[in-house]
Design a protein around this motif. Sequence first.
Motif, short mmCIF file in Angstrom:
data_model
loop_
_atom_site.label_atom_id
_atom_site.label_comp_id
_atom_site.label_asym_id
_atom_site.label_seq_id
_atom_site.Cartn_x
_atom_site.Cartn_y
_atom_site.Cartn_z
N ASP A 17 -2.28 1.20 0.79
CA ASP A 17 -2.05 -0.25 0.76
C ASP A 17 -0.82 -0.58 1.57
O ASP A 17 0.25 0.02 1.38
CB ASP A 17 -1.84 -0.73 -0.69
CG ASP A 17 -3.12 -0.75 -1.50
OD1 ASP A 17 -4.01 -1.58 -1.20
OD2 ASP A 17 -3.25 0.06 -2.43
N CYS A 50 -12.21 -0.19 -0.13
CA CYS A 50 -11.21 0.16 0.87
C CYS A 50 -11.47 -0.63 2.15
O CYS A 50 -12.58 -0.59 2.69
CB CYS A 50 -11.26 1.67 1.15
SG CYS A 50 -10.36 2.21 2.64
N SER A 96 -5.99 -1.73 2.77
CA SER A 96 -5.98 -2.40 1.47
C SER A 96 -7.01 -1.75 0.55
O SER A 96 -8.18 -1.63 0.91
CB SER A 96 -6.31 -3.89 1.65
OG SER A 96 -6.40 -4.55 0.41
#
Length: 231
Positions: free
Chosen positions: A72, A96, A135
């Motif tokens: 992240d 993801c 992320s």
Amino acid sequence: MGIKVKVGLGAVVGIVVIGVVSANAGNNGDSGSGDKDKGTSASADRESGKKVDAKTGDKADKAEKKVAFKGDGDFQIGTDIKPGTYRTTGNADDMCYWERAKDASGELDSLIANDNVSGTSYVTIKAGDKLFKSSGCEDWEAVDTKASGSPASQMKGDGGMYRVGADIAPGTYKSTGNTDDSCYWERSKDATHSMNSIVANNNVTGTAVVTISAGDGYFKTTGCGDWKKTG
């Protein structure tokens, strides 16, 4: 955290098949478990520091994988991370999301390449990239693209990306029981994820058969039944 859609060439699209826009952008469900999962990517586990039993395919943690950067965050190329090829593994349900960007404006024109990932993803970050966004991903590790392995002859149908010659062996593979064009496969030259890196791809209903060449860099599979080498 919501699922981020794939964006490419100025339009919001699903997984791209050459000449076709697929609706396959979300979670395609579990494509199999149990014995099918054993021994599917032996060399990838070795590179991640896991020992694989040659007879059973069972995995045991041997050492912690060497994390290059977290799953992240926004990372500046040349400052936070170096150009190179990286891998994230163990991702589930397309949660993801990663993105290569020309700058930090956040605008659509800054996008170079991106993807939503289940399973494994490899990404080559170029020296000309300015920002890499990640992320909801598992941590990223650096990959030696010259390293060889003991390639497997079967793979999970929703396993993501496999490196040809290291994770999987070249040859002809078959996947069965696919429905509603939810199975997507892609042969790629490299891990840049550009349109030019695609050798061939398809969305499949029913049985899928594909020959992976020794000259291919990677094979991507999502939403498919598990693949087995037939020749």
